[in-house]
Design a protein around this motif. Sequence first.
Motif, mmCIF file in Angstrom:
data_model
loop_
_atom_site.group_PDB
_atom_site.id
_atom_site.type_symbol
_atom_site.label_atom_id
_atom_site.label_comp_id
_atom_site.label_asym_id
_atom_site.label_seq_id
_atom_site.Cartn_x
_atom_site.Cartn_y
_atom_site.Cartn_z
ATOM 1 N N ASN A 110 28.383 19.589 0.953
ATOM 2 C CA ASN A 110 29.153 19.328 2.182
ATOM 3 C C ASN A 110 28.895 17.937 2.738
ATOM 4 O O ASN A 110 29.830 17.233 3.135
ATOM 5 C CB ASN A 110 28.814 20.382 3.241
ATOM 6 C CG ASN A 110 29.370 21.748 2.911
ATOM 7 O OD1 ASN A 110 30.293 21.869 2.103
ATOM 8 N ND2 ASN A 110 28.823 22.784 3.506
ATOM 9 N N ILE A 111 27.625 17.524 2.769
ATOM 10 C CA ILE A 111 27.338 16.198 3.322
ATOM 11 C C ILE A 111 27.883 15.109 2.400
ATOM 12 O O ILE A 111 28.417 14.087 2.854
ATOM 13 C CB ILE A 111 25.823 16.005 3.601
ATOM 14 C CG1 ILE A 111 25.592 14.761 4.457
ATOM 15 C CG2 ILE A 111 25.007 15.910 2.322
ATOM 16 C CD1 ILE A 111 26.090 14.859 5.871
ATOM 17 N N ASP A 114 31.740 14.939 3.010
ATOM 18 C CA ASP A 114 32.145 14.390 4.303
ATOM 19 C C ASP A 114 31.822 12.910 4.435
ATOM 20 O O ASP A 114 32.559 12.175 5.098
ATOM 21 C CB ASP A 114 31.494 15.189 5.436
ATOM 22 C CG ASP A 114 32.207 16.517 5.687
ATOM 23 O OD1 ASP A 114 33.396 16.619 5.332
ATOM 24 O OD2 ASP A 114 31.583 17.439 6.234
ATOM 25 N N ILE A 115 30.748 12.451 3.810
ATOM 26 C CA ILE A 115 30.459 11.015 3.821
ATOM 27 C C ILE A 115 31.541 10.253 3.060
ATOM 28 O O ILE A 115 32.025 9.204 3.509
ATOM 29 C CB ILE A 115 29.060 10.744 3.228
ATOM 30 C CG1 ILE A 115 27.977 11.213 4.206
ATOM 31 C CG2 ILE A 115 28.873 9.248 2.922
ATOM 32 C CD1 ILE A 115 26.571 11.136 3.650
ATOM 33 N N LYS A 117 34.628 11.201 2.630
ATOM 34 C CA LYS A 117 35.853 11.260 3.437
ATOM 35 C C LYS A 117 35.781 10.298 4.621
ATOM 36 O O LYS A 117 36.778 9.676 4.995
ATOM 37 C CB LYS A 117 36.090 12.682 3.925
ATOM 38 C CG LYS A 117 36.494 13.656 2.831
ATOM 39 C CD LYS A 117 36.613 15.073 3.372
ATOM 40 C CE LYS A 117 36.986 16.058 2.276
ATOM 41 N NZ LYS A 117 37.024 17.461 2.780
ATOM 42 N N PHE A 118 34.598 10.170 5.225
ATOM 43 C CA PHE A 118 34.462 9.274 6.379
ATOM 44 C C PHE A 118 34.763 7.834 5.986
ATOM 45 O O PHE A 118 35.520 7.133 6.664
ATOM 46 C CB PHE A 118 33.059 9.366 6.973
ATOM 47 C CG PHE A 118 32.819 8.367 8.084
ATOM 48 C CD1 PHE A 118 33.285 8.621 9.370
ATOM 49 C CD2 PHE A 118 32.157 7.169 7.841
ATOM 50 C CE1 PHE A 118 33.089 7.701 10.394
ATOM 51 C CE2 PHE A 118 31.954 6.244 8.858
ATOM 52 C CZ PHE A 118 32.422 6.520 10.135
ATOM 53 N N TRP A 172 28.709 10.672 16.974
ATOM 54 C CA TRP A 172 28.918 11.685 15.925
ATOM 55 C C TRP A 172 30.417 11.879 15.711
ATOM 56 O O TRP A 172 31.137 12.312 16.617
ATOM 57 C CB TRP A 172 28.247 13.003 16.332
ATOM 58 C CG TRP A 172 26.756 12.978 16.224
ATOM 59 C CD1 TRP A 172 25.915 12.031 16.735
ATOM 60 C CD2 TRP A 172 25.926 13.921 15.547
ATOM 61 N NE1 TRP A 172 24.610 12.330 16.431
ATOM 62 C CE2 TRP A 172 24.585 13.478 15.704
ATOM 63 C CE3 TRP A 172 26.180 15.096 14.843
ATOM 64 C CZ2 TRP A 172 23.509 14.188 15.167
ATOM 65 C CZ3 TRP A 172 25.098 15.791 14.311
ATOM 66 C CH2 TRP A 172 23.784 15.341 14.471
ATOM 67 N N THR A 178 34.674 18.646 9.658
ATOM 68 C CA THR A 178 33.430 19.361 9.338
ATOM 69 C C THR A 178 32.190 18.464 9.367
ATOM 70 O O THR A 178 31.072 18.935 9.130
ATOM 71 C CB THR A 178 33.548 19.997 7.936
ATOM 72 O OG1 THR A 178 33.897 18.974 6.982
ATOM 73 C CG2 THR A 178 34.611 21.080 7.914
ATOM 74 N N PHE A 179 32.378 17.168 9.659
ATOM 75 C CA PHE A 179 31.292 16.203 9.503
ATOM 76 C C PHE A 179 30.088 16.518 10.395
ATOM 77 O O PHE A 179 28.942 16.483 9.966
ATOM 78 C CB PHE A 179 31.814 14.794 9.785
ATOM 79 C CG PHE A 179 30.987 13.694 9.158
ATOM 80 C CD1 PHE A 179 29.936 13.960 8.297
ATOM 81 C CD2 PHE A 179 31.287 12.361 9.420
ATOM 82 C CE1 PHE A 179 29.190 12.946 7.714
ATOM 83 C CE2 PHE A 179 30.550 11.328 8.852
ATOM 84 C CZ PHE A 179 29.499 11.632 8.000
ATOM 85 N N ARG A 180 30.348 16.814 11.658
ATOM 86 C CA ARG A 180 29.241 17.087 12.579
ATOM 87 C C ARG A 180 28.395 18.259 12.097
ATOM 88 O O ARG A 180 27.155 18.202 12.140
ATOM 89 C CB ARG A 180 29.769 17.357 13.986
ATOM 90 C CG ARG A 180 30.292 16.121 14.706
ATOM 91 C CD ARG A 180 30.570 16.422 16.161
ATOM 92 N NE ARG A 180 30.940 15.218 16.888
ATOM 93 C CZ ARG A 180 31.015 15.136 18.220
ATOM 94 N NH1 ARG A 180 30.730 16.203 18.957
ATOM 95 N NH2 ARG A 180 31.354 14.006 18.810
ATOM 96 N N SER A 182 28.133 19.324 9.018
ATOM 97 C CA SER A 182 27.440 18.929 7.781
ATOM 98 C C SER A 182 26.189 18.117 8.095
ATOM 99 O O SER A 182 25.132 18.316 7.471
ATOM 100 C CB SER A 182 28.378 18.104 6.890
ATOM 101 O OG SER A 182 29.468 18.877 6.448
ATOM 102 N N ILE A 183 26.306 17.198 9.057
ATOM 103 C CA ILE A 183 25.152 16.387 9.450
ATOM 104 C C ILE A 183 24.064 17.269 10.031
ATOM 105 O O ILE A 183 22.875 17.123 9.696
ATOM 106 C CB ILE A 183 25.568 15.306 10.470
ATOM 107 C CG1 ILE A 183 26.510 14.293 9.818
ATOM 108 C CG2 ILE A 183 24.342 14.603 11.043
ATOM 109 C CD1 ILE A 183 27.171 13.345 10.812
#
Length: 367
Positions: A110-111, A114-115, A117-118, A172, A178-180, A182-183
């Motif tokens: 997940n992390i 999302d990284i 994608k960011f 954040w 979903t990033f928050r 995942s972090i």
Amino acid sequence: MEIEAPIIVASAGEGRWSQAGTTLPVSNVQALASSAGKLTADKIKRYIRPDIDAYEVLSEHSGEVPVIDLGKLLKPESAETEAAKLRFACEDWGFFQLVNHGIPEGVIANIKSDIQKFFQLPLDVKNAYAQRVGDLQGYGQAFILSDEQKLDWADMFGLFSQPPQARDMSYWPSQPPTFRNSIEEYSSELTKLARSVVTFIAKTLDVDLELVADKHVGQFLRMNYYPPCTSTPEKVIGFSPHSDGSFLTILLEINSVQGLQIRRGGAWIPVKPRADALLVNVGDFLEIMTNGKYKSIEHRVTINAHKERLSISAFQLPKYDGIVSPILGRTEEVLYKTMRVEEYAKLYMSNKRDGKRTLDHAKLSPI
């Protein structure tokens, strides 16, 4: 079963880590790299490093970064042998790859997702989380102290993630959605992992766990994006040579593109990461605490001509209002000062990356 180390509740002072230094705003490198066909020598002159070849790079090396198995450290029948390997890794390499680390595959997947994608988001969306004056968090670069300084070929996104009261949630991201979460999940797992690793490091040093209990309670996550450089990859650097101003650093490679190199024996050695491992390295505070027994090793990141590289570094930090002091044997000469964490943090953050220069301030005499 995880071995429990004493848990220290961090003070409000932990939030001051983000104000320990500042950095000047610079252009987005990802956007610059995407216009490769339009690049001119003038546009990239601040990225060109004439001294990049000062030390030899050993493409083929007989030794590899040691591999430490956390599962074996946790088993009584294999703990002593694995602990000896851990001691050797910290003393001789300053780096090790940690396998069977226990972080669930789903949390890591997940992390990573999302990284990626960011950094694929439009620049104006990412700039909503840009670094603000006087704060080390946010999207941008780090350790830029003058308009003449050479720049790294990278974009970074940093957050204080632990303890929870040190967080500034305005940084954040809400994208990807979903990033928050995942972090949060990854940060929490890393906190537990760091506690286990530090516990075993303390055992290799034969020191009371209370002495290290407040040395890893802070956590700064830095997500790193290194774009390809099609024109002169051999003349730019992704991250300048440095040692880490942490107690421990835990690195997760997001994709399979190599680039990390460590300085050993006067040469640069490329690190070939294992897909099932996290890379752990000794930070400056651990070197000070061990009076130089465990070394914080100089390392850098190089650039690929055709592929982007992504990673996330977790810097496990001492209490900001704490003290780091050498732990000595009976007849051992004191080589490092006792330092306030705040004092060292401000020194580290106010210097550009230049090998282990900041750590020299902590030494009582040349080593």
